[in-house]
Every structure is written in C-alpha cells, then in structure tokens.
Design an enzyme around this catalytic site. Structure first.
Site, mmCIF file in Angstrom:
data_model
loop_
_atom_site.group_PDB
_atom_site.id
_atom_site.type_symbol
_atom_site.label_atom_id
_atom_site.label_comp_id
_atom_site.label_asym_id
_atom_site.label_seq_id
_atom_site.Cartn_x
_atom_site.Cartn_y
_atom_site.Cartn_z
ATOM 1 N N GLU A 1 -4.146 -9.744 -1.518
ATOM 2 C CA GLU A 1 -4.448 -8.595 -2.600
ATOM 3 C C GLU A 1 -3.605 -8.703 -3.868
ATOM 4 O OE1 GLU A 1 -7.657 -7.867 -2.541
ATOM 5 O OE2 GLU A 1 -7.909 -9.176 -0.859
ATOM 6 N N GLU B 1 1.649 -6.489 -2.582
ATOM 7 C CA GLU B 1 0.360 -6.470 -2.091
ATOM 8 C C GLU B 1 -0.592 -5.596 -2.827
ATOM 9 O OE1 GLU B 1 0.152 -6.495 2.336
ATOM 10 O OE2 GLU B 1 1.728 -5.231 1.897
ATOM 11 N N ALA C 1 0.015 2.130 -0.062
ATOM 12 C CA ALA C 1 -1.350 1.381 -0.396
ATOM 13 C C ALA C 1 -2.317 2.294 -1.135
ATOM 14 C CB ALA C 1 -1.854 1.083 1.277
ATOM 15 N N ARG D 1 4.319 13.245 -3.554
ATOM 16 C CA ARG D 1 3.147 13.241 -2.298
ATOM 17 C C ARG D 1 2.051 14.085 -2.839
ATOM 18 N NH1 ARG D 1 6.901 16.922 1.781
ATOM 19 N NH2 ARG D 1 6.392 18.725 1.051
#
Length: 341
Positions: A202, A218, A261, A314
């Site tokens: 990916e 990735e 991700a 975050r």
C-alpha cells in the site's frame, strides 16, 4: 556540463518522443567525454537533444574510447543494433527542461540516486509529458491506442494496458540497490529510494520525492516529500504535497519518526516525532500544547510546530481536541523491518 546520457526510447507515429531509457546517465561528466561526444555527433554547444542513427554509434564509440571512456564507448557499441529511436542528451545547466528526453534524464538522475529531491529544476515538465498507455507492448500514445489494440487483435495478440499516466513505474528503468518494493507499480520514475527502504503493497512514492533510508513505507509519499532515516509511514497514511493544497510549505519527515496508520501531515516534521493513528495534521489545525503534567499551556496553529523535534501529536478521545506533547521517549523502530540482505 551538468549531465550527459545515451538513451533508447519510444516515439509516436508523428515522431514525438514518448519516453527514454538511459542505461548509464552521468552527473557532472568529465569534459573530455562530453567534448568527444559533441564532436562525434556534430552537436551544438549547450543543452540539447541529438537523435542518433545506429550507424552513428560506431563513430561515437570510437571517439569516446579515444577520449579514455571505455564504459560509455561500450554502451554506444551496444546501441548500434537498436531498432528503436536513439538519443544523446546534453544538459549544461540546471534550467527548466525543454523536451521529453531532458525530463527523462532528470528523472533518471533522481532514481539512480545521483541527485536528491529538490536539487533539480523540473518546472514545466507536466506540459512536456504526454498521457501514455503503458502496455504489454511498450508505451503507446493514448491517441494511437485504438489502432494498436485492433492491430494486435487482428494478429492474434491481446494488448494489455497496465495504466494510463504521464509517468512510468521506476523499476522498468531503475532498480536501486538495497531496496524492497512489494508492488512496483506504486513507485514512479523520479522517486529517490535510499538504501534500506521497504515500500510495502500500500506504499506509494511519487517523483521528486522519497526516502533517505532505511525506512518502512506503508503510506503515501507525495511529490516533493523526503522522509528521513529510520522513519516509518504506517498503512494508509499520507503526506501532503504542494500540488495537494500544501501551498509553498515543503513537507518533509525527519529521522526516527512514526506516522500512524491512516494519519497524515500537512506540515514538515523534525526528528523523532510521532503522529497518532488516524490523525491528519493540516497547517491550520488548532493544536493544544501540554506540559509534562498534561496541563494546557496554549493553543496554536500546527504550522507553528513545523520542523520541531520530539513531538507527539494525538487526538484527545474525550473532547476531540488535537494535543501535542514532547515525545522524549520516541518509539524505537523495529530494526528487523529494515533488514534487506
């Protein structure tokens, strides 16, 4: 002379260049080599493209051999049997490219690791490149595809088109040493992949972009983005290129960073930064700074954090705000992911 190369390429039925493969491009070649090539080919001084006939190759090879450059002479000899269009390309200074062969030479220099992203002028290149059908029978001008497909069928062949794009995949031209690429279609010619880079299925690396290596990719590395050593881009994450709304800010990722991700960045990161999975940081996003006791210090636009080291970004799961802490215990990346040999 900035660069010189001998190449073999493809043209459409009108004689326009579609692409060029340069087996051994040279950066800052010895003047004796380029002088010998200019004399043998009758090339004009300065940057330019000279179309060759196979019968020119013997004279060129002898001139290069006499000038003390046997490797380029051997390449010229090997091109003498070509049934495809041949070219010699000279670039004497780093100006905007004026032809398809010049564009392809600069893209080759990047993928051969002879230059790094942002070190060459590629302005105006999109206007020079055509949309091409990259097929099982080589590159085809998109306007000539229907006739070529019909001819193949009539001759009992099936012509398969892998993609339609201005850029080919890098590995059809260059395979750098010490890299792993799970899906070669996802790395364009003009990508710079440092040794130790892994691009998973990916992952995607655009032209004039890439990695210092080692690193695990990735996610998406957009045009112009450079990822530092030891950094990982998690599955489905993205880096914003200037063509995607990043304005004039050059996006980059420092060393030892982790982008989780499905996360993304629209600001450059310094070293040892971590972006939480699923969090996309744009330049105008409001970020709350926290101190060591998780107490609010102030709120600022993310662009004010551009290029700073040791950040942990975050999203607060209770109130939804974006928070930034100092990431002194930056995640140690798994060295086994970066082992290639």
């Amino acid at each position: 002379m900035l660069s010189f190369a001998l190449g073999i390429g493809s043209q459409n039925t009108q004689g326009d260049w579609l692409e060029v493969y340069y087996p051994a491009p040279l950066l800052n070649p010895d003047a004796s080599l380029t002088d010998a090539a200019v004399r043998a080919l009758g090339a004009p001084a300065g940057s330019g493209v000279v179309s060759l006939l196979p019968e020119h190759c013997a004279d060129l090879a002898q001139a290069l051999r006499d000038a003390g450059h046997p490797e380029q002479a051997s390449l010229a000899d090997s091109l003498a049997v070509s049934k495809r269009p041949l070219v010699a390309t000279f670039i004497d200074s780093d100006a905007a490219p004026q032809s398809v062969p010049e564009v392809y030479l600069k893209l080759h220099l990047l993928s051969h690791r002879l230059v790094k992203p942002h070190e060459l002028d590629l302005s105006g290149m999109f206007g020079l490149l055509r949309n091409i059908a990259w097929s099982s029978e080589g590159p085809i001008d998109i306007e000539e595809l229907p006739a070529r497909r019909l001819r193949a069928r009539l001759e009992g062949r099936t012509l398969s088109v892998d993609c339609v794009d201005k850029f080919p995949k890098m590995t059809d031209y260059v395979v750098p040493t010490g890299v792993r690429i799970a899906d070669t279609a996802r790395v364009r010619l003009g990508a710079y992949l440092g040794e130790g880079t892994t691009v998973m299925h990916e992952g995607f690396v655009n032209f004039n972009a890439g990695t210092e290596g080692p690193g695990m990719i990735e996610g998406r590395i957009s045009a112009g983005v450079v990822v530092g050593k030891g950094s990982d881009l998690g599955g489905g994450c993205s880096t914003m290129g200037t063509l995607s709304g990043g304005g004039n800010m050059i996006i980059s990722v420092g060393e030892g960073c982790l982008i989780g991700a499905n996360a993304g960045i629209g600001i450059p990161l310094g070293d040892r930064c971590t972006i939480e999975a699923g969090l996309y940081i744009t330049a105008g996003a409001k970020v709350t700074l926290l101190d060591d006791q998780n107490q609010e210090v102030r709120t600022l636009a993310a662009r004010e954090l551009a290029g700073q080291n040791d950040l942990l970004l975050r999203r607060n799961s209770q109130n939804g705000r974006i928070e930034c802490l100092t990431n002194k215990s930056a995640i140690a990346l798994n060295e086994s992911l970066h082992a290639h040999n």
